[in-house]
Design a protein around this motif. Structure first.
Motif, mmCIF file in Angstrom:
data_model
loop_
_atom_site.group_PDB
_atom_site.id
_atom_site.type_symbol
_atom_site.label_atom_id
_atom_site.label_comp_id
_atom_site.label_asym_id
_atom_site.label_seq_id
_atom_site.Cartn_x
_atom_site.Cartn_y
_atom_site.Cartn_z
ATOM 1 N N ARG A 29 7.126 83.125 41.493
ATOM 2 C CA ARG A 29 6.149 81.843 41.690
ATOM 3 C C ARG A 29 6.896 80.893 42.327
ATOM 4 O O ARG A 29 6.745 80.060 43.235
ATOM 5 N N LEU A 30 8.165 80.612 42.038
ATOM 6 C CA LEU A 30 9.213 79.818 42.561
ATOM 7 C C LEU A 30 9.356 79.910 44.084
ATOM 8 O O LEU A 30 9.408 78.975 44.808
ATOM 9 N N GLU A 32 7.407 81.234 46.011
ATOM 10 C CA GLU A 32 6.236 80.765 47.060
ATOM 11 C C GLU A 32 6.305 79.179 47.084
ATOM 12 O O GLU A 32 6.028 78.786 48.015
ATOM 13 N N GLN A 33 6.591 78.688 46.175
ATOM 14 C CA GLN A 33 6.649 77.134 46.026
ATOM 15 C C GLN A 33 7.583 76.510 46.884
ATOM 16 O O GLN A 33 7.326 75.428 47.522
ATOM 17 N N THR A 65 0.190 84.468 42.336
ATOM 18 C CA THR A 65 0.573 83.937 43.895
ATOM 19 C C THR A 65 -0.551 84.014 44.772
ATOM 20 O O THR A 65 -1.699 84.456 44.732
ATOM 21 N N GLU A 334 15.929 78.114 45.109
ATOM 22 C CA GLU A 334 15.143 76.443 45.495
ATOM 23 C C GLU A 334 16.060 76.227 46.551
ATOM 24 O O GLU A 334 15.522 75.745 47.669
ATOM 25 N N THR A 338 14.247 75.475 50.168
ATOM 26 C CA THR A 338 14.287 74.122 50.689
ATOM 27 C C THR A 338 15.399 73.631 51.859
ATOM 28 O O THR A 338 14.950 72.591 52.378
#
Length: 361
Positions: A29-30, A32-33, A65, A334, A338
């Motif tokens: 999930r992360l 995808e985020q 997702t 992350e 990012t």
């Protein structure tokens, strides 16, 4: 360049398999985020890994997702029934709107052979026959036909209608999103190319530039599958290997080392290999080595430099080897999404020595 992660569900010390599986879904999930493109779900049948049924975990991840692609990495096809595998992934692909991917391979461990009644002496023949059946199912499903087939390792099929037949996905038609994984065998590169399938090179150590001749061989031999157009009809190379990102470069090396060392020591002891050490670890994490470990700038630089040599279009990292703690994995994912991905996108879209291929090793 697509970026992502893959996992075998390495169990964190003190945790259990159920907790590990829930953590895997949280990491999906992360991913995808934060804008990553793909998550691969591996298969092992050993106590240090939580994932034995990748299709089950892939289905759960797709259900949680909306955009990211999720696939097996790999499905050990040698000890599976291709008919059932085809049905599972056709079903998941339909439910997810075309986001399921099936990566077929032999696997790097042998525990599944006695578990499912396969003879290790048939190692090569099992994979050849089962891949052939899977491709025949894919061909039949693409045009809505029945299949008659006979081989050595499963009962024959006579005018069989194998359901569900995949939905029509733009670019690949009514076919599975199917690829072949290899550790670097030239025959596997040719096999994937002549079947018109994507190839995934698993780089466990050494230097990723050594895979450039294999990728070139794959591209020379590539033959598009019938009825497939667009990007799906062109060669597609993925590199998979170990990686880890932290804000500080030295912290990344220090954080990842004990878990890498524990995992590699277990495998080396079982197989009679030279025991791993800090020298080989840091050499493989150096700029020319296979491991992408460092701060976001260093990891991005390694991806771009490797792309200049190999020309791959997707790179995925195993960040949980040996049971890296879940919180550290989340932080690394992350940063990969990012910070690393924007740097890679900017560099590969620019004119410069790395993007142009200058300095290819």
């Amino acid at each position: 360049m697509q970026l992502g992660i893959y996992t075998f569900g390495d169990v964190v010390q003190g945790a259990d398999a159920a907790t590990t599986l829930r953590h895997v879904l949280e990491r999906v999930r992360l991913a995808e985020q934060v804008g990553l493109d793909y998550v691969g779900i591996g298969e092992h049948h050993r106590p240090e890994f939580a994932i034995t049924s990748p299709a089950t975990v892939v289905a759960a991840a797709l259900a949680q997702t909306e955009r990211i692609h999720v696939g097996s990495a790999v499905t050990v096809l040698s000890t599976e029934d291709p008919v059932r595998v085809y049905q599972q992934f056709a079903t998941m692909d339909a439910l997810s709107g075309g986001r399921a991917e099936l990566l077929a391979g032999r696997g790097s461990f042998i525990e599944s052979y006695p578990l499912f009644g396969a003879d290790l002496h048939d190692y090569a023949e099992l994979f050849e026959e089962k891949l052939g059946l899977l491709l025949a199912l894919d061909d039949a499903g693409a045009v809505g036909e029945r299949l008659t087939w006979e081989g050595r390792f499963r009962p024959p099929l006579f005018d069989a209608l194998v359901l569900p037949q995949p939905d029509d996905v733009p670019g690949r038609g009514r076919r599975l999103n199917l690829g072949i994984a290899t550790g670097g065998n030239p025959d596997s590169s040719v096999r994937a190319a002549q079947a018109g399938l994507p190839v995934n090179y698993a780089i466990i150590g050494g230097w990723p530039t050594h895979f450039a001749p294999l990728a070139d061989l794959y591209r020379r031999e590539f033959c598009p599958r019938a009825g497939v157009v667009g990007e799906a009809a062109t060669p597609s190379v993925t590199l998979s290997g170990m990686g880890y990102v932290a804000r500080d470069a030295r912290a990344a090396l220090e954080d990842f080392f004990p878990y890498w060392h524990s995992s590699m020591r277990t495998i080396a002891t079982e197989r009679g290999f030279a025991l791993p050490n800090r020298v080989t670890y840091e050499a493989t994490a150096a700029p020319a080595g296979a491991y992408a470990i460092g701060n976001p700038e260093q990891v991005a630089e390694k991806i771009v430099r490797t792309h200049a040599a190999v020309g791959h279009t997707r790179q995925i990292f195993q960040m949980d080897v040996g049971g890296v703690p879940h919180a550290q994995q989340l932080a690394a994912i992350e940063l990969l999404g990012t910070e690393v991905k924007p740097l890679v996108d900017a560099e590969l879209g620019a004119v410069g020595p790395l993007a142009s291929g200058e300095g290819r090793e």
